[in-house]
Design an enzyme around this catalytic site. Structure first.
Site, short mmCIF file in Angstrom:
data_model
loop_
_atom_site.label_atom_id
_atom_site.label_comp_id
_atom_site.label_asym_id
_atom_site.label_seq_id
_atom_site.Cartn_x
_atom_site.Cartn_y
_atom_site.Cartn_z
N GLY A 10 0.81 -1.21 0.00
CA GLY A 10 0.00 0.00 0.00
C GLY A 10 0.85 1.26 0.00
N GLN A 11 0.19 2.40 0.14
CA GLN A 11 0.90 3.69 0.09
C GLN A 11 1.96 3.81 1.18
OE1 GLN A 11 -1.54 7.31 -1.23
NE2 GLN A 11 -3.07 6.09 -0.15
N ASP A 103 -8.40 9.79 11.10
CA ASP A 103 -9.18 10.92 11.61
C ASP A 103 -10.68 10.65 11.54
OD1 ASP A 103 -8.91 10.95 8.77
OD2 ASP A 103 -9.55 13.04 8.69
N TYR A 126 -16.61 2.41 8.15
CA TYR A 126 -15.14 2.48 8.11
C TYR A 126 -14.59 3.02 9.43
CZ TYR A 126 -10.54 4.50 7.14
OH TYR A 126 -9.22 4.86 7.22
N TRP A 151 -6.11 11.87 5.36
CA TRP A 151 -6.03 12.26 3.95
C TRP A 151 -4.70 11.85 3.31
CZ3 TRP A 151 -8.60 17.68 2.93
CH2 TRP A 151 -9.83 17.75 3.61
#
Length: 292
Positions: A10-11, A103, A126, A151
């Site tokens: 993943g990122q 968040d 989620y 984000w």
């Protein structure tokens, strides 16, 4: 020290891979599906023992916010049950554990940045499943740290920055939400923070501690998109729209800026301004081609 990076494709996991050579005191072991399913406790335990793992950074998560409204079972499995397994293994094998949360555990009704002590109240599936995973870490007896972020974007994988650049090249104009405010966070900055904390956490009592990390500053999705187009030199008009004009299956917090005072004080971490980090990311995307 051998450190397992779960969700390594993943990122965040990809950014940790990119920084790994700077942290020679660690030997990293990378895992993702199908090689290792952390939802299966026995397999996870066996993997940790066989590979002599001493630390884990859990980058694995179910992050499809809208899809989770209909796919709650899988979201619960990845965001909560898998974390329960990781915590149990960390306790039994005396490992360090860093777990990443979101968040979206907040409802967005605050008008000041959220500190770690402020009450949570997730709006959708989620956020609720991520909160369930948080509680596993908070109430564990392991040497564990929970980091909430927001984000997230990167040169890797699918994210808002790459989507905006692609759509901006295809269209003359785009409408983007202007009444949801948070902080864009470059996954590379978060990856560096995780590795710094892993290096320093031996000197601190970190059992079940909660920290916030995002880039500095605040922006709406509209502000974020405008900056992406400007920095990416994309000729696309970005128009502000309200959330009510773009309904989604899952409700989002209207304000979810995070207070980072605690993580800066405890670990001495320097956090870049979101616009500076976005510029760095887009500069890389301009010069190198990364597939979505």
């Amino acid at each position: 020290m051998k450190v397992l990076i779960t969700g390594s494709n993943g990122q965040l996991g990809s950014e940790i891979k990119a920084l790994a050579s700077e942290y020679t005191n660690f030997e990293f072991v990378y895992s993702d599906l199908p090689e290792l399913d952390i939802c299966k406790k026995n397999l996870l335990t066996q993997f940790v023992i066989e590979n002599n793992i001493k630390g884990i950074v859990n980058c694995a998560a179910y992050t499809a916010v809208d899809k989770a409204e209909k796919d709650g079972v899988l979201a619960e499995l990845v965001n909560a049950k898998a974390v329960e397994n990781l915590v149990a293994v960390a306790e039994n094998q005396h490992l360090k554990l860093i777990h990443i949360s979101t968040d979206y555990v907040f409802d967005g009704t605050s008008h000041i940045p959220y500190s770690e002590k402020m009450p949570v109240s997730p709006l959708g599936v989620y956020g609720k499943t991520k909160r369930a995973g948080e509680l596993q870490v908070i109430y564990s007896a392991s040497n564990s740290i929970l980091i909430r972020t927001s984000w997230l974007y990167s040169i890797y994988g699918n994210n808002f920055v790459k989507t905006m650049l692609r759509l901006g090249a295809e269209r003359e104009s785009l409408g983007v939400i202007c009444d949801q405010v948070g902080t864009p966070t470059y996954a590379r900055d978060l990856a560096q923070a995780c590795l710094e904390i892993l290096s320093k956490s031996e000197r601190l009592d970190t059992q079940g501690k909660v920290y916030h990390f995002s880039n500095e500053g605040a922006a709406s999705w509209y502000d974020f998109a405008k900056s992406i187009m400007i920095m990416g030199e994309v000729d696309c008009q970005v128009n502000p729209i309200e959330s009510k004009d773009y309904p989604t299956p899952a409700a989002r917090p209207h304000y979810s800026v995070l207070n980072k005072s605690k993580i800066k004080a405890d670990f001495g971490i320097q956090i870049p301004y979101w616009g500076d980090s976005l510029c760095d990311c887009i500069d890389i995307l301009k010069t190198e081609k990364f597939e979505e």
